[in-house]
Design a protein around this motif. Structure first.
Motif, PDB file in Angstrom:
ATOM      1  N   ILE A 169      78.016  26.071  47.618  1.00 43.37           N
ATOM      2  CA  ILE A 169      77.900  27.508  47.887  1.00 43.37           C
ATOM      3  C   ILE A 169      79.094  28.251  47.298  1.00 43.37           C
ATOM      4  O   ILE A 169      78.933  29.299  46.659  1.00 43.37           O
ATOM      5  CB  ILE A 169      77.782  27.770  49.396  1.00 43.37           C
ATOM      6  N   THR A 170      80.287  27.713  47.503  1.00 41.20           N
ATOM      7  CA  THR A 170      81.490  28.344  46.959  1.00 41.20           C
ATOM      8  C   THR A 170      81.420  28.450  45.441  1.00 41.20           C
ATOM      9  O   THR A 170      81.751  29.494  44.856  1.00 41.20           O
ATOM     10  CB  THR A 170      82.731  27.553  47.384  1.00 41.20           C
ATOM     11  N   SER A 171      80.963  27.388  44.795  1.00 39.33           N
ATOM     12  CA  SER A 171      80.855  27.398  43.335  1.00 39.33           C
ATOM     13  C   SER A 171      79.817  28.418  42.867  1.00 39.33           C
ATOM     14  O   SER A 171      80.034  29.136  41.886  1.00 39.33           O
ATOM     15  CB  SER A 171      80.487  26.006  42.821  1.00 39.33           C
ATOM     16  N   CYS A 189      78.798  33.908  40.149  1.00 35.89           N
ATOM     17  CA  CYS A 189      78.179  35.237  40.060  1.00 35.89           C
ATOM     18  C   CYS A 189      79.081  36.333  40.617  1.00 35.89           C
ATOM     19  O   CYS A 189      78.639  37.479  40.790  1.00 35.89           O
ATOM     20  CB  CYS A 189      76.833  35.245  40.774  1.00 35.89           C
ATOM     21  N   GLY A 190      80.335  36.011  40.899  1.00 34.54           N
ATOM     22  CA  GLY A 190      81.291  37.020  41.320  1.00 34.54           C
ATOM     23  C   GLY A 190      81.078  37.562  42.717  1.00 34.54           C
ATOM     24  O   GLY A 190      81.426  38.710  42.997  1.00 34.54           O
ATOM     25  N   ARG A 191      80.536  36.740  43.611  1.00 39.92           N
ATOM     26  CA  ARG A 191      80.316  37.166  44.989  1.00 39.92           C
ATOM     27  C   ARG A 191      81.359  36.553  45.904  1.00 39.92           C
ATOM     28  O   ARG A 191      81.971  35.524  45.593  1.00 39.92           O
ATOM     29  CB  ARG A 191      78.921  36.754  45.468  1.00 39.92           C
ATOM     30  N   ILE A 247      71.505  32.102  45.645  1.00 36.20           N
ATOM     31  CA  ILE A 247      72.794  32.775  45.855  1.00 36.20           C
ATOM     32  C   ILE A 247      73.182  33.579  44.616  1.00 36.20           C
ATOM     33  O   ILE A 247      73.635  34.729  44.716  1.00 36.20           O
ATOM     34  CB  ILE A 247      73.875  31.746  46.214  1.00 36.20           C
ATOM     35  N   GLU A 248      72.993  32.998  43.450  1.00 35.39           N
ATOM     36  CA  GLU A 248      73.319  33.711  42.212  1.00 35.39           C
ATOM     37  C   GLU A 248      72.486  34.965  42.037  1.00 35.39           C
ATOM     38  O   GLU A 248      72.908  35.918  41.370  1.00 35.39           O
ATOM     39  CB  GLU A 248      73.117  32.773  41.015  1.00 35.39           C
ATOM     40  N   GLU A 249      71.299  34.993  42.673  1.00 35.13           N
ATOM     41  CA  GLU A 249      70.427  36.163  42.585  1.00 35.13           C
ATOM     42  C   GLU A 249      70.538  37.084  43.794  1.00 35.13           C
ATOM     43  O   GLU A 249      69.775  38.043  43.904  1.00 35.13           O
ATOM     44  CB  GLU A 249      68.979  35.718  42.383  1.00 35.13           C
TER      45      GLU A 249
END
Length: 228
Positions: free
Chosen positions: A14-16, A21-23, A210-212
């Motif tokens: 999750i961290t990666s 994606c800069g979140r 997560i990236e989206e």
């Protein structure tokens, strides 16, 4: 892997994904899906710090709810029949699977009867699969327009389930479209408050979700060891 190793692996992934994606990591929360595991293992995951727990059916959740209700925030993540609403409202703080007006109306009625606010997600069948529940994307605005005036309900955002793919990258368009639909609802100002949440991503595809833009990921097998 044992439970502690699984937790570390999930946290690292999750961290990666957030970094890619800069979140902020804090923007993504986990629902630990315990529908296939025992009360004992559910207690272990709660002891490990997971206080948001997801179940698909009340009859399966009942013993866990009775044992852990004061330590856990419960999420109902399965298909919900209207005649089962009475078992869910007031026990589950979040309902992720509202996909039709008669269901929303019954949730509203029970919420008012019990004196609670039901926090719900509108479930959208973005992929169009016959095996998936959810309102079709083209019907979302009509459903949202009808639900917004129901008392006792707070619409938090949208939920979807992507197809199970061997290559999780192939799920990206589904998650991206759900985010776009949420943003379109916000642009139309259908609700007097912004819809923030996106419940999307499961064990097979949560990193892409997560990236989206996923704010809640629903994790079962990747987090909880199989008790076979």
């Amino acid at each position: 892997m044992d439970l502690s190793e699984r937790i570390k692996d999930v946290e690292d992934r999750i961290t990666s994904a957030c970094k890619r994606c800069g979140r902020n990591r804090e923007d993504v929360r986990i629902v630990a899906v315990t529908k296939y595991v025992s009360l004992s293992l559910t207690e272990q995951i709660v002891e490990a710090g997971f206080h948001h727990v997801g179940e698909n059916r009340w009859q399966d959740a009942k013993a866990k709810w009775e044992a852990l209700s004061d330590r856990v925030t419960w999420h109902f993540i399965g298909h919900l029949q209207t005649n089962k609403v009475k078992d869910v409202v007031g026990k589950f703080a979040y309902i992720h699977s509202v996909d039709r007006l008669n269901l929303a109306a019954e949730i509203s009625r029970k919420a008012m009867e019990f004196g609670v606010v039901a926090r719900i997600f509108l479930q959208v069948n973005v992929s169009g699969e016959d095996t998936k529940y959810g309102v079709a994307p083209e019907g979302l605005f009509e459903l949202a327009e009808s639900v917004k005036s129901l008392p006792g309900i707070e619409v938090l955002g949208l939920m979807t389930m992507a197809p199970h793919e061997n290559d999780p990258e192939r799920t990206r368009p589904v998650f991206r479209r759900l985010r776009e639909l949420r943003d379109e609802l916000n642009d139309a100002k259908l609700f007097p408050y912004p819809l923030v949440e996106l419940s999307m991503g499961m064990s097979n595809d949560f990193e892409v979700a997560i990236e989206e833009g996923a704010t809640w990921v629903r994790l079962g097998s990747v987090l909880l060891p199989y008790e076979g």
